[in-house]
Design a protein around this motif. Structure first.
Motif, short mmCIF file in Angstrom:
data_model
loop_
_atom_site.label_atom_id
_atom_site.label_comp_id
_atom_site.label_asym_id
_atom_site.label_seq_id
_atom_site.Cartn_x
_atom_site.Cartn_y
_atom_site.Cartn_z
N ILE A 89 0.83 -1.21 0.00
CA ILE A 89 0.00 0.00 0.00
C ILE A 89 0.86 1.26 0.00
CG2 ILE A 89 -1.58 1.39 1.43
CD1 ILE A 89 -2.90 -1.35 2.21
N PHE A 90 1.92 1.23 0.81
CA PHE A 90 2.79 2.40 0.91
C PHE A 90 4.02 2.30 0.01
CE2 PHE A 90 0.35 2.47 4.88
CZ PHE A 90 -0.19 3.74 4.77
N ASP A 91 4.06 1.30 -0.85
CA ASP A 91 5.13 1.11 -1.83
C ASP A 91 6.53 1.15 -1.21
OD1 ASP A 91 6.23 0.54 -4.28
OD2 ASP A 91 6.04 2.59 -5.06
N PHE A 92 6.68 0.41 -0.14
CA PHE A 92 7.98 0.33 0.52
C PHE A 92 9.09 -0.21 -0.38
CE2 PHE A 92 5.74 1.21 4.42
CZ PHE A 92 6.67 1.88 5.18
N PRO A 93 8.81 -1.15 -1.30
CA PRO A 93 9.91 -1.62 -2.15
C PRO A 93 10.57 -0.48 -2.93
CG PRO A 93 8.15 -3.21 -2.23
CD PRO A 93 7.62 -2.01 -1.46
N ALA A 94 9.79 0.48 -3.38
CA ALA A 94 10.37 1.63 -4.09
C ALA A 94 11.23 2.47 -3.15
CB ALA A 94 9.27 2.48 -4.72
N LEU A 95 10.75 2.67 -1.93
CA LEU A 95 11.53 3.43 -0.95
C LEU A 95 12.84 2.73 -0.64
CD1 LEU A 95 11.88 5.74 1.10
CD2 LEU A 95 10.59 4.32 2.73
N TRP A 96 12.76 1.41 -0.38
CA TRP A 96 13.97 0.65 -0.08
C TRP A 96 14.96 0.72 -1.24
CZ3 TRP A 96 10.20 -3.67 1.54
CH2 TRP A 96 9.77 -3.46 2.86
N ALA A 97 14.46 0.63 -2.46
CA ALA A 97 15.34 0.70 -3.64
C ALA A 97 16.02 2.07 -3.72
CB ALA A 97 14.54 0.42 -4.91
#
Length: 125
Positions: A89-97
């Motif tokens: 929902i909060f698109d954490f994979p994009a943040l981590w990347a």
């Protein structure tokens, strides 16, 4: 290993929503060519459980599930499902990347703090 076993006992690993954990486990060239065959892989459930467990532990820590089960009374598979939903929902994979892309561009302690803060945010979510 306990979490892995608990996931295998649940229906979470069979949920179509987590199917990308299976295909994402394989190299991209195989994903494109054999995506349908992957869904019939004899170790499908084990691969999904491994990917979900490793991803979660890497981003929120090894005691996350135990702590959430203890605090909420939820089952382990329910905590993992909530983690997956919050992550997406909060698109954490994009943040981590984005944070990981800062390797060599910012000081390691700053980058580590960003990852710790992101982990704290997803735990609270």
């Amino acid at each position: 290993m306990v979490l892995f076993d608990q996931l295998l006992e649940s229906d979470l690993v069979d949920d179509p929503y987590v199917a990308p954990a299976l295909t994402g486990y394989f190299p991209k060239v195989l994903q494109a060519r054999y995506a349908n065959a992957m869904l019939r892989h004899p170790l499908k459930r084990e691969i999904v459980a491994t990917v979900l467990t490793n991803s979660m532990i890497n981003h929120v820590g090894i005691v996350f599930v135990f702590r959430m089960c203890d605090e909420t009374g939820a089952e382990a598979h329910e905590v993992v499902r909530a983690y997956i939903l919050a992550r997406d929902i909060f698109d954490f994979p994009a943040l981590w990347a984005e944070i990981e892309a800062l390797d060599g561009k910012v000081a390691a302690p700053v980058q580590n703090r960003m990852l710790i803060d992101a982990g704290r945010l997803i735990r609270r979510t």
